[in-house]
Each structure stands twice: as structure tokens, then as C-alpha cells.
Design a protein around this motif. Structure first.
Motif, PDB file in Angstrom:
ATOM      1  N   MET A  35      25.554  50.959  61.134  1.00 41.84           N
ATOM      2  CA  MET A  35      25.117  52.251  60.617  1.00 41.84           C
ATOM      3  C   MET A  35      24.301  52.113  59.325  1.00 41.84           C
ATOM      4  N   GLU A  36      24.848  51.398  58.329  1.00 38.97           N
ATOM      5  CA  GLU A  36      24.143  51.259  57.050  1.00 38.97           C
ATOM      6  C   GLU A  36      22.842  50.483  57.230  1.00 38.97           C
ATOM      7  N   ALA A  67      16.527  46.210  49.483  1.00 40.40           N
ATOM      8  CA  ALA A  67      17.191  46.500  50.764  1.00 40.40           C
ATOM      9  C   ALA A  67      18.006  45.310  51.242  1.00 40.40           C
ATOM     10  N   ARG A  68      17.581  44.110  50.920  1.00 43.15           N
ATOM     11  CA  ARG A  68      18.307  42.922  51.370  1.00 43.15           C
ATOM     12  C   ARG A  68      19.703  42.848  50.778  1.00 43.15           C
ATOM     13  N   ALA A  69      19.845  43.344  49.578  1.00 41.54           N
ATOM     14  CA  ALA A  69      21.172  43.356  48.961  1.00 41.54           C
ATOM     15  C   ALA A  69      22.121  44.239  49.764  1.00 41.54           C
ATOM     16  N   VAL A  70      21.579  45.324  50.340  1.00 48.10           N
ATOM     17  CA  VAL A  70      22.388  46.217  51.168  1.00 48.10           C
ATOM     18  C   VAL A  70      22.718  45.550  52.501  1.00 48.10           C
ATOM     19  N   ILE A  71      21.708  44.927  53.106  1.00 52.14           N
ATOM     20  CA  ILE A  71      21.892  44.322  54.419  1.00 52.14           C
ATOM     21  C   ILE A  71      22.840  43.122  54.348  1.00 52.14           C
ATOM     22  N   LYS A  72      22.817  42.399  53.224  1.00 55.30           N
ATOM     23  CA  LYS A  72      23.705  41.236  53.088  1.00 55.30           C
ATOM     24  C   LYS A  72      25.170  41.644  53.114  1.00 55.30           C
ATOM     25  N   THR A  73      25.484  42.776  52.509  1.00 57.73           N
ATOM     26  CA  THR A  73      26.876  43.238  52.435  1.00 57.73           C
ATOM     27  C   THR A  73      26.956  44.710  52.843  1.00 57.73           C
ATOM     28  N   PRO A  74      26.734  45.018  54.130  1.00 58.03           N
ATOM     29  CA  PRO A  74      26.695  46.426  54.550  1.00 58.03           C
ATOM     30  C   PRO A  74      28.036  47.134  54.437  1.00 58.03           C
ATOM     31  N   ALA A  98      21.032  50.361  59.896  1.00 57.46           N
ATOM     32  CA  ALA A  98      20.064  51.206  60.587  1.00 57.46           C
ATOM     33  C   ALA A  98      19.407  52.191  59.630  1.00 57.46           C
ATOM     34  N   LYS A  99      20.194  52.773  58.723  1.00 57.19           N
ATOM     35  CA  LYS A  99      19.608  53.693  57.747  1.00 57.19           C
ATOM     36  C   LYS A  99      18.588  52.968  56.865  1.00 57.19           C
ATOM     37  N   VAL A 100      18.947  51.770  56.440  1.00 53.51           N
ATOM     38  CA  VAL A 100      18.018  50.988  55.623  1.00 53.51           C
ATOM     39  C   VAL A 100      16.772  50.642  56.432  1.00 53.51           C
ATOM     40  N   TYR A 101      16.955  50.253  57.683  1.00 54.37           N
ATOM     41  CA  TYR A 101      15.834  49.856  58.532  1.00 54.37           C
ATOM     42  C   TYR A 101      14.878  51.028  58.761  1.00 54.37           C
ATOM     43  N   VAL A 102      15.427  52.203  59.097  1.00 50.84           N
ATOM     44  CA  VAL A 102      14.577  53.381  59.304  1.00 50.84           C
ATOM     45  C   VAL A 102      13.849  53.730  58.013  1.00 50.84           C
ATOM     46  N   ILE A 106      29.829  47.188  51.831  1.00 48.56           N
ATOM     47  CA  ILE A 106      29.929  47.715  50.474  1.00 48.56           C
ATOM     48  C   ILE A 106      28.973  48.898  50.345  1.00 48.56           C
ATOM     49  N   SER A 107      29.445  49.980  49.794  1.00 50.99           N
ATOM     50  CA  SER A 107      28.632  51.195  49.705  1.00 50.99           C
ATOM     51  C   SER A 107      27.625  51.078  48.568  1.00 50.99           C
ATOM     52  N   ASN A 108      26.530  50.354  48.818  1.00 54.42           N
ATOM     53  CA  ASN A 108      25.475  50.224  47.811  1.00 54.42           C
ATOM     54  C   ASN A 108      24.117  50.495  48.452  1.00 54.42           C
ATOM     55  N   ALA A 109      24.051  51.606  49.172  1.00 48.26           N
ATOM     56  CA  ALA A 109      22.854  51.941  49.945  1.00 48.26           C
ATOM     57  C   ALA A 109      21.660  52.193  49.035  1.00 48.26           C
ATOM     58  N   LEU A 110      20.465  52.138  49.649  1.00 49.37           N
ATOM     59  CA  LEU A 110      19.264  52.493  48.921  1.00 49.37           C
ATOM     60  C   LEU A 110      19.351  53.952  48.480  1.00 49.37           C
TER      61      LEU A 110
END
Length: 658
Positions: A297-298, A327-334, A300-304, A336-340
Motif C-alpha cells: 500500500m505505502e 521516496a527511497r527512504a519510504v520504500i526501504k522501510t514501508p 503504491a502511494k509513493v509510486y503513483v 514505518i509511517s514516514n510517507a512522502l
């Protein structure tokens, strides 16, 4: 364009092919593959990059290739199995491609090139041995067969005896060169086993003499090939090329290869212990498998978000590059709630604040639902976004820019894609009620809403608040958790308050590529399957056979349009195999197929156009037309088309006409 929408024209160009811009941090997989190859310098290696169609396998190959090319003594070659689908022998196609690359490379000296030419002669022997007949006569004796002598003399006679015409020197030269092809140097009689062993030894020697520490062959698109082509390519790797200095990276959907194994070896038992024979076969050929994970889910949101930002800013913009790093920081640890954040997005392009804000909101609304519905498949996500943007662009062109907001359109298209029956009910309701306001949607938007109870007000009847219950046919959907989440994607803009008629109008092509005349689920399924190529056409072969006259006619026209929409005709369009299957099962389309092929530009066509449609089985009239067209192609058009046309023509004529 309305200020509340993302620039639709920009979104339409979201690329739907492999990319060097890594939005999903796939470079971690690519680097791991490279490290594995580095760690096995003197051992043969096969690595599988597995994933569903559109998961990003080709992109991983490109990333690995870019890193490997920087290694000293490493030579990378790319082989696309799908491009050789129309060839008789996939084994020799792979061998020829690799050896020709070695022969033609400017990096190597004369000794290496000479050795490569020797290997090509062995490949040629294998091709001729398989084809047999007069070609085997040529290679064994070094002389043309009687039939070929007759053919050459006939051509010379035609040139010399042409009434009223001067002898054409160029035509004579062409015939002489053709005759030389039949006068090969005689080879000592060797068995197939001897040739295979000699090829292996000479190939290994060639790599050593060329100073190649590692030959890395990247193989793509095998899962788009017919079973025979896929299996022959894999067998060629193990049989001929598996030497200590080689590594093969094979990008394929393992489920499709297992299917190919079952089709190619139909007499195999279903399983051997806990594992199927098809799986055992694949594991024997591929030593190290990597499976590309689906997006969560996280992710996918980053990817979109990144896809939309990339379309707005451009992939080379400094702000976008910085955004990708965040964005890579989010994808590395999805987990953890650190979304863009919205601030991150706007900082990438402050001068495009409005468009980027709309993109961020759209990503938050659509990302999780699209990821779940499309099983985290990157290509499917891109296609969905492009479909939304294209419909928005069409609506704008029709003067509906203020009536159609892209965020609402995206939500409507979600139910069209994932809940089509519910979409149909909503669309019908919107077009029949005053103002296009489907107040029944309040039932999904409200926490207190419950489905109608038995004995309660009849479906569609007014309630105390002026709303109506959902029709009986869809009343139970009020308890559908997916729909309830969908209805609340944007609490600030509830769909029960929106005039949905412009959105129904914008999505009126929802009856798939077959147009509004068709609501046939069978046709939709066939088109979806044949779009993946020859293997997909094989899977719906029985469905194609079962079509009635109306359905077959509709499918023919649709497949023809899909092929015409392809930019490049040098490679086989994915829908062509489906068209061939349709003509095979419904012979009345033989003439129409020839009309269609004859309209295509011969100089742009690849070998596929002259193969696969089995003119040998045509009725007499179409067969004569097919023969004439193949003869025309054998002397004009692209080289690949000419070669294949000649081969198909020989097969069509048979020995009695040679």
C-alpha cells in the motif's frame, strides 16, 4: 484545464516500457545479481528474474546491464526471445545471435573473429541438419541439389532470353551470388553429438582467447513466446553455452514457463513428490531465482506520486531527482509511517504547486485501492493512470474540463475496473435521475447506513431524507467493505453530491475495445488474453473456435485495429497470434487476412507477417492469393520478411512444385 486537476496531457506520456529511472528501488535487486556474478567468476551461472507480466523484470535487466558493462573483461549481450518467435529453430537463433555479436565486435582481433566464423559454420550445420532435404545435401556434398540446379538455370534463361531487352548485369550478378550459396565447402561427416561437443569446446576456447572474463547474456520476454520457442531457448543455454565463463540472466514469469513445459512435454506425470515436474524442470535450468515483490500500500502511494510528479516535472529535473531520493527512504522501510508529504512534493517544483498538489491528492486517493486491485503490478498501475488521464484529456477536448474533475473521474474508473456490475448500476441511476445525483451512494458513505431490511421500503423507493435505497440487485453491496472504503476516499467531495452524468459520458467506452455493441464477457476475455502474445492466444484457442459469426467478425475487426495501432511493425504485434488463430478456426476470414496483410508497408514488416497463419491449410482461392503475396514479399520489403516469405513459399508449394 481546471485548476483542481493534474495536467492530463502530461500524464498520458507515463512510459509503459522498461526504464532506467528507478522509482521502485529495484536497483537493490540488480546490484545483488551483479554481486552474485562477481562472486562466481569461474563458474557457469543462470539467474532467474521472476515476476508477473509488468512487474518490472525488463527494468531490472537494464539496470543490471548498465552496471555490468562497467566491469573490465565483462561482455553483455541482450537476447529478446519474442523477436525470434517466427523462426523455425530458437536454439540456433540464440547461438547465432551470440556468436555474431562476438564476430562483429570491434573489440576483438582477427583470430577471435575467425574462431567466431568457425562456430557460425557449426550453427549453420545444425540448422541444415534439422531442416534436412536438399539443404542437408548442399552441406554434406558441397554441391547444389538437382532441384536447385534447375531453379538457377531457369533464372539465367529468363534473363538471357527476355525478348527485346538487354542483358541486365545486376540481375546476372544476383543469380550468381545466389548460386554460390549452394556451393558450400564440403564438410567431413560428423554426427550431431560430435558437433555439439565441438561447439562447446570451441566456444569456451573462443571466450578465453578473446580475453572475456565473463560473458553475460540477458534474456527477456521468454514468457511471451510459444512453448516450443521458450523451451528451445532454455535448452540451448544448458546444451551449448553453459561454460565456466558464462552467466545468463533470464527475465520471465515462471508460471508461464511451467505452462510451456507442460505443453511441450504433455506426457510428463503431474508431479514427482511435493514438486511438479514442470517446477523441477525450471529449477534445473535456473540456479538462482529472484522474485520481484508486488507493491504494498505505502509503496503504491509513493509510486503513483512519483509517476505523476515525473510526468509534471520531467525525470531529469533536479527537484524530481531529489524527490526520488526521499521516496527511497519510504520504500526501504514501508512498515514505518514516514510517507512522502505534500511539502516534499511541492518542494520538487514550487512553480508547479497547483499541479503537484492535485497529483499528491490523487495519489493518496487512488494509490492504495489501485495497488490492491491490480495486485501491486507497476505496469498495470501505469496503464490505469494513463487511462484516467486520456479520458480526462478527451473530456477537456469536448469542452467538459470544468464538469469532469480528474480526482472524481479516477474514483469512478476504480469501480468501473474493479466492480463493473456496481458501476453499471450507478451509471444507469445517474442517467435516469434528476441532476445525475445518485443519492443512494449515501448508503455507502455514511457510518450509520445499513442495507434495506426484508419487509422494509421497496428498492428505489424514497426515504424520509429524500434518498432512495439501492436497487434490490445491489442492495447487499452496502455491506461490501471495499465499496465502503471506496465511497469515502475523499470525504471533502462525496460522490453522492456530484452530478455523475459527465463521468458516465467520459467512461462510455467501458465495453472494452469491442465498443458499445458488445457486452460479451467471452470476447473481453479473449482480447485480454491474446494481448499477451502467442501463449495467451493458445490459452483461449477453444474460446476462439467457439465464437459465432457475429462474435468472430467483431474479434477480427478489433484485432486488426489493435495491430494497426502498433508503432513498430518489425516485431510481431502481440495480437497477431490471436488473429491467426481466428483465421485458422474460421476459414471465411482467409481472404480478409490477406487483404489486411497486403495493405501493410512491406519495407517495415518483420518476419512475423509471412509466418504463423498457415496458408497451406487455406482454401484454393485464398491459397493462390497467399502464394502470389509471398512471391511478391520474397523480392521486396525488409530482409527478414523476404527470408521468411521464401521459406513459407517453399512450404506452401511443396516438393512437387520445386
Amino acid at each position: 484545464m481546471a485548476s483542481n486537476g493534474v495536467a492530463a496531457a502530461a500524464l498520458v506520456v507515463v512510459p509503459d516500457h522498461e526504464t532506467a529511472v528507478d522509482l521502485l528501488y529495484f536497483e537493490a535487486i540488480a546490484q545483488t545479481v551483479v554481486n552474485l556474478i562477481d562472486a562466481t567468476p569461474n563458474k557457469p551461472l543462470t539467474v532467474g528474474i521472476h515476476g508477473d507480466w509488468g512487474a518490472g523484470k525488463s527494468s531490472v535487466l537494464r539496470m543490471a546491464e548498465a552496471r555490468l558493462k562497467k566491469r573490465e573483461g565483462v561482455l553483455c549481450l541482450h537476447f529478446d526471445g519474442w523477436r525470434f518467435q517466427g523462426f523455425d529453430d530458437a536454439k540456433t537463433a540464440l547461438l547465432e545471435t551470440i556468436v555474431e555479436e562476438l564476430r562483429d565486435s570491434e573489440t576483438f582481433g582477427a583470430k577471435t573473429k575467425k574462431a567466431a566464423k568457425g562456430l557460425l559454420k557449426r550453427v549453420r550445420w545444425m540448422k541444415l541438419a534439422k531442416r534436412g532435404g536438399q539443404l542437408a545435401w548442399n552441406y554434406a556434398s558441397g554441391l547444389p541439389s538437382p532441384d536447385q540446379v534447375t531453379e538457377i538455370l531457369g533464372k539465367l534463361s529468363g534473363i538471357l532470353n527476355a525478348p527485346g531487352e538487354a542483358v541486365d548485369g545486376e540481375a546476372l550478378k544476383k543469380v550468381v551470388e545466389e548460386a554460390k550459396e549452394y556451393l558450400a565447402e564440403p564438410e567431413a561427416a560428423e554426427s550431431a553429438v560430435t558437433h555439439i561437443r565441438a561447439f562447446q569446446k570451441e566456444f569456451e576456447t573462443l571466450l578465453k582467447e578473446a580475453g572475456i572474463k565473463k560473458l553475460v547474456v540477458l534474456i527477456d520476454d521468454l514468457d511471451r513466446c510459444l512453448p516450443k520457442t521458450a523451451i528451445e531457448t532454455l535448452e540451448a543455454i544448458r546444451l551449448f553455452l553453459f561454460t565456466p565463463q558464462t552467466a545468463f540472466i533470464i527475465a520471465t514469469d515462471e508460471a508461464m514457463i511451467e505452462y510451456a513445459v507442460r505443453q511441450h512435454f504433455p506426457d510428463l506425470p503431474a508431479a514427482a513428490g511435493p514438486t511438479s515436474y514442470a517446477r523441477n524442470y525450471l529449477e534445473k535450468l535456473i540456479q538462482v531465482p529472484f522474485r520481484i515483490p508486488a507493491l504494498g500500500m505505502e509503496e503504491a502511494k509513493v509510486y503513483v506520486t512519483l509517476l505523476l510528479a515525473q510526468a509534471i516535472l520531467g525525470e531529469e529535473a533536479r527537484g524530481f531527482v531529489t524527490l526520488v531520493e526521499k521516496a527511497r527512504a519510504v520504500i526501504k522501510t514501508p512498515w514505518i509511517s514516514n510517507a512522502l508529504t505534500l511539502e516534499d512534493i511541492i518542494a520538487a517544483g514550487p512553480d508547479k504547486r497547483t499541479e503537484l498538489t492535485a497529483a499528491y491528492r490523487l495519489a493518496q486517493q487512488l494509490g492504495p485501492t489501485v495497488a490492491e486491485g491490480l495486485e501491486g503490478n507497476p505496469r498495470q498501475i501505469k496503464r490505469f493512470l494513463n487511462a484516467v488521464a486520456l479520458r480526462k484529456a478527451v473530456a477537456d477536448a469536448r469542452g467538459l474540463s470544468s464538469e469532469v474533475e480528474i480526482s472524481v473521474l479516477g474514483r469512478v474508473m476504480l469501480i468501473e475496473r474493479f466492480k463493473p456490475d456496481f458501476f453499471t448500476q450507478v451509471a444507469k441511476q445517474a442517467m435516469t435521475v434528476a441532476g445525475g445525483i445518485v443519492v443512494e451512494l449515501k448508503l455507502l458513505e455514511s457510518d450509520e447506513a445499513t442495507p434495506p431490511r426484508p419487509g422494509g421500503p421497496s428498492a428505489g423507493s424514497p426515504q424520509a431524507d429524500g434518498s432512495r435505497t439501492l436497487p434490490e440487485a445491489v442492495a447487499d453491496w452496502a455491506g461490501d467493505a471495499w465499496l465502503r472504503n471506496w465511497a469515502r476516499l475523499d470525504p471533502d467531495k462525496l460522490l453522492s453530491t456530484v452530478d455523475l452524468r459527465p463521468y458516465v459520458f467520459a467512461t462510455r467506452d467501458r465495453k472494452s475495445a469491442f465498443g458499445r455493441a458488445s457486452s460479451n464477457a467471452l470476447l473481453d476475455r479473449i482480447l485480454s488474453s491474446v494481448g499477451s502474445g502467442a501463449l495467451g492466444a493458445t490459452q483461449v484457442d477453444g474460446d476462439i473456435r467457439a465464437l459465432d459469426e457475429t462474435g468472430a467478425n467483431l474479434l477480427f475487426n478489433t484485432l486488426k485495429d489493435q495491430i494497426l495501432a502498433v508503432d513498430q511493425l518489425s516485431a510481431s504485434p502481440p495480437h497477431f497470434a490471436g488473429l491467426c488463430a481466428l483465421v485458422r478456426h474460421h476459414p471465411r476470414f482467409q481472404g480478409r487476412l490477406l487483404d489486411f496483410l497486403g495493405e501493410l508497408p512491406a519495407d517495415e514488416l518483420g518476419s512475423w507477417a509471412a509466418a504463423g497463419w498457415s496458408p497451406q491449410a487455406f482454401q484454393d482461392g485464398p491459397k493462390t492469393r497467399a502464394r502470389d503475396m509471398l512471391r511478391s514479399w520474397s523480392t521486396r520489403g525488409s530482409r527478414q520478411l523476404q527470408i521468411t516469405a521464401k521459406a513459407t513459399l517453399r512450404s506452401l508449394d511443396g516438393p512437387e512444385r520445386r
